[in-house]
Scaffold this active site. Structure first.
Site, mmCIF file in Angstrom:
data_model
loop_
_atom_site.group_PDB
_atom_site.id
_atom_site.type_symbol
_atom_site.label_atom_id
_atom_site.label_comp_id
_atom_site.label_asym_id
_atom_site.label_seq_id
_atom_site.Cartn_x
_atom_site.Cartn_y
_atom_site.Cartn_z
ATOM 1 N N LYS A 21 4.870 -14.445 6.151
ATOM 2 C CA LYS A 21 5.001 -13.144 5.874
ATOM 3 C C LYS A 21 5.634 -12.302 7.024
ATOM 4 O O LYS A 21 6.205 -11.400 6.748
ATOM 5 C CB LYS A 21 3.617 -12.795 5.508
ATOM 6 C CG LYS A 21 2.680 -12.687 6.485
ATOM 7 C CD LYS A 21 1.376 -11.819 5.941
ATOM 8 C CE LYS A 21 0.098 -11.755 6.971
ATOM 9 N NZ LYS A 21 0.244 -10.722 7.751
ATOM 10 N N ARG A 26 10.322 -8.965 8.001
ATOM 11 C CA ARG A 26 11.590 -8.645 8.830
ATOM 12 C C ARG A 26 12.853 -8.650 8.089
ATOM 13 O O ARG A 26 13.427 -7.803 8.277
ATOM 14 C CB ARG A 26 11.589 -9.533 9.969
ATOM 15 C CG ARG A 26 10.489 -8.924 10.948
ATOM 16 C CD ARG A 26 10.269 -10.010 12.172
ATOM 17 N NE ARG A 26 9.369 -9.866 13.009
ATOM 18 C CZ ARG A 26 7.953 -9.839 13.299
ATOM 19 N NH1 ARG A 26 7.434 -9.944 12.038
ATOM 20 N NH2 ARG A 26 7.452 -9.238 14.265
ATOM 21 N N SER A 161 0.227 -4.012 21.091
ATOM 22 C CA SER A 161 0.821 -4.699 19.845
ATOM 23 C C SER A 161 2.134 -5.007 19.920
ATOM 24 O O SER A 161 3.091 -3.891 20.235
ATOM 25 C CB SER A 161 0.433 -3.827 18.786
ATOM 26 O OG SER A 161 1.067 -4.272 17.438
ATOM 27 N N GLN A 163 3.856 -5.126 17.460
ATOM 28 C CA GLN A 163 4.426 -4.663 16.294
ATOM 29 C C GLN A 163 5.227 -3.142 16.604
ATOM 30 O O GLN A 163 5.819 -2.659 15.771
ATOM 31 C CB GLN A 163 3.466 -4.446 15.360
ATOM 32 C CG GLN A 163 3.094 -5.713 14.495
ATOM 33 C CD GLN A 163 1.796 -5.606 13.900
ATOM 34 O OE1 GLN A 163 1.043 -4.639 13.482
ATOM 35 N NE2 GLN A 163 1.341 -6.656 13.167
ATOM 36 N N SER A 189 2.097 -11.412 22.455
ATOM 37 C CA SER A 189 2.671 -11.852 21.103
ATOM 38 C C SER A 189 4.416 -11.625 21.388
ATOM 39 O O SER A 189 4.759 -11.032 20.321
ATOM 40 C CB SER A 189 2.173 -11.047 20.205
ATOM 41 O OG SER A 189 0.687 -11.317 20.230
ATOM 42 N N ASP A 304 -3.865 -14.835 15.808
ATOM 43 C CA ASP A 304 -4.336 -15.296 14.269
ATOM 44 C C ASP A 304 -4.661 -16.824 14.282
ATOM 45 O O ASP A 304 -5.366 -17.123 13.385
ATOM 46 C CB ASP A 304 -2.934 -15.124 13.492
ATOM 47 C CG ASP A 304 -2.694 -13.589 13.166
ATOM 48 O OD1 ASP A 304 -3.380 -12.705 13.537
ATOM 49 O OD2 ASP A 304 -1.497 -13.517 13.033
ATOM 50 N N LYS A 331 -8.584 -6.370 14.400
ATOM 51 C CA LYS A 331 -7.955 -6.818 13.312
ATOM 52 C C LYS A 331 -8.525 -6.435 11.948
ATOM 53 O O LYS A 331 -9.307 -5.658 11.718
ATOM 54 C CB LYS A 331 -7.757 -8.418 13.344
ATOM 55 C CG LYS A 331 -7.121 -8.964 14.648
ATOM 56 C CD LYS A 331 -5.614 -8.671 14.528
ATOM 57 C CE LYS A 331 -4.860 -9.329 15.510
ATOM 58 N NZ LYS A 331 -3.587 -9.110 15.586
ATOM 59 N N ARG A 335 -12.528 -9.918 14.683
ATOM 60 C CA ARG A 335 -12.725 -11.422 14.514
ATOM 61 C C ARG A 335 -13.385 -12.056 15.368
ATOM 62 O O ARG A 335 -13.599 -13.318 15.394
ATOM 63 C CB ARG A 335 -11.205 -11.791 14.560
ATOM 64 C CG ARG A 335 -10.339 -11.571 12.922
ATOM 65 C CD ARG A 335 -9.016 -12.457 13.138
ATOM 66 N NE ARG A 335 -8.499 -12.075 11.748
ATOM 67 C CZ ARG A 335 -7.130 -11.989 11.534
ATOM 68 N NH1 ARG A 335 -6.421 -12.139 12.583
ATOM 69 N NH2 ARG A 335 -6.659 -11.538 10.446
ATOM 70 N N LYS A 403 -4.112 -11.855 0.839
ATOM 71 C CA LYS A 403 -3.627 -11.180 1.619
ATOM 72 C C LYS A 403 -2.311 -11.584 2.230
ATOM 73 O O LYS A 403 -1.426 -11.113 2.714
ATOM 74 C CB LYS A 403 -4.597 -10.555 3.093
ATOM 75 C CG LYS A 403 -3.849 -9.297 3.925
ATOM 76 C CD LYS A 403 -4.841 -8.885 4.798
ATOM 77 C CE LYS A 403 -4.432 -7.683 5.468
ATOM 78 N NZ LYS A 403 -3.398 -7.676 6.301
#
Length: 419
Positions: A21, A26, A161, A163, A189, A304, A331, A335, A403
């Site tokens: 995903k 992207r 992040s 992101q 990341s 993850d 998250k 988690r 998800k």
């Protein structure tokens, strides 16, 4: 609340990883921001990918499913006087990628946020975008964004992040002037940012990455063309790889790309460090149980993977330390707390720290009830844990796996079970 009861025992056989995903997000964004029709094979459409599709349809493209998972993207700007409703669901990637893109397009939008997404951080990205011309206001569980993003210097920390940085990379080429992204501190990341860079290059976007800076010319046009395929996903394939590490007969996982920028490919090396036996043949990876021993795992680049690797740690002899994992608290669930609770509820020995876990493994777990906390990765980790349990495992709210991996339970049930 629904539940599923899993019988204990090792699993064996063959499974296939779903499409990534991360890669699909992207490709879809790059296609929608272009001018040509693009077909993207996304495999099974997870809830997160469906959220990105809905948002892009409301924003700038017609997207139709021609065959199962094969999406046809036709860019088309939609001009309306009212704010556009972008239904991002619980997808943090969708939200963080598209906020800067909406500013680059000068669109007024409303993002209704579901689940824990409304509680997950947007700072300092939101303040940075405000400084550059956007209006961003949170009202309850919805985010209201408007205004035209201005080019300039965007200084942002790299340890909150990835992101945030990817969202800026998508947006800044569309602005009228040149821009610079300056990353401060350690970049975590970073593999996910590299995936964004690859998608941009495939779309004809120019930029320079020098040290901690990106230099991005403005007035660019996305030119992703033809047919694209989202590659197999290590983040979700890892659950079956880890089941193999707990299996004397082993499991072969298909659709695992040899050459990939996915950071979660690190699961291969980590399983070897634990002592599992791996054989890689092209895009197929076979994993069998070895003499598992605890090790130290740095979570900063692979958040993850931590829930499922914690299950391996519970089966391994000795102590495993999970470090640099504070971000896991932000998250779909907390988690760290959810992973610790999962192992404790099934009979494991784990100590929860502010930014990590200490797991004392010893072979089998007992079994019991596993609360998924509405977190897909906790639910799938519970399925892996069933492989080392002596009694059944009841997973609460198992459908949350949709998800990211809609057919996870179907794939799981197709594996052979043995004691």
């Amino acid at each position: 609340m629904t539940e599923i009861k899993l019988l204990p025992g090792q699993r064996g056989g063959v499974a296939a990883a779903p499409s990534s995903k991360s890669h699909a997000h992207r490709l879809l964004i790059c296609a929608a921001l272009g001018s040509d029709r693009v077909r993207i094979d996304c495999g099974d459409i997870s809830k997160d990918i469906a959220a990105t599709v809905k948002c892009l349809e409301a924003l700038c493209a017609d997207i139709s499913e021609e065959n199962r998972g094969l999406l046809c993207v036709e860019p088309r700007r939609r001009y309306t006087a009212d704010a556009k409703l972008l239904l991002c669901g619980e997808s943090g990637s969708t939200l963080r990628f598209l906020i800067p893109v909406c500013g680059a397009l000068g669109e007024s939008v409303i993002f209704p946020m579901e689940g824990r997404l409304a509680d997950r951080p947007l700072a300092p990205l939101d303040n940075l975008l405000r400084q550059q011309g956007m209006s961003i206001e949170k009202r309850g569980s919805s985010l209201y964004c408007s205004g035209k993003l201005r080019s300039g210097i965007f200084e942002i920390p790299g340890d909150i992040s990835s992101q945030y940085i990817s969202g800026l990379l998508f947006a800044l080429p569309l602005l009228g002037g040149d821009s610079v992204i300056r990353i401060t501190g350690k970049t975590e990341s970073s593999a996910y940012i590299a995936m964004t860079e690859s998608a941009l290059r495939a779309s004809g976007i120019d930029f320079e990455h020098i040290g901690n800076e990106y230099r991005i010319p403005g007035n660019q046009h996305y030119r992703l063309k033809g047919n694209c395929t989202a590659e197999g996903d290590y983040s979700n394939g890892a659950f079956f790889l880890c089941m193999g590490a707990l299996s004397e007969r082993g499991i072969t996982v298909k659709n695992m790309p040899e050459n990939t920028l996915q950071g979660d490919k690190a699961v291969i090396d980590i399983l070897r460090r634990f002592g599992a036996e791996l054989n890689i043949c092209g895009s197929e990876i076979t994993v069998k149980k070895g003499e598992l021993r605890g090790c130290e795992i740095d979570a900063s680049g692979i958040p993850d993977l931590i829930p499922v690797l914690s299950v391996i740690a519970a089966a391994a002899k000795g102590e495993t330390r999970i470090i640099n994992a504070a971000r896991l608290r932000l998250k779909e669930s907390d988690r760290l707390a959810a992973t610790a609770a999962l192992l404790k509820n099934l009979g494991g020995c784990v100590t929860e720290l502010s930014d990590g876990l200490i797991i004392n493994g010893g072979g089998n777990l007992k079994g019991g009830t596993a609360d998924s906390c509405n977190d897909h990765r906790i639910a799938m980790s519970a399925a892996v844990a069933a492989c080392i349990c002596t009694e059944p495992v009841t997973v609460l709210n198992p459908e949350c796996t949709s998800k990211s991996f809609p057919r996870f339970w179907e794939n799981f049930e197709q594996l052979e079970r043995f004691l």
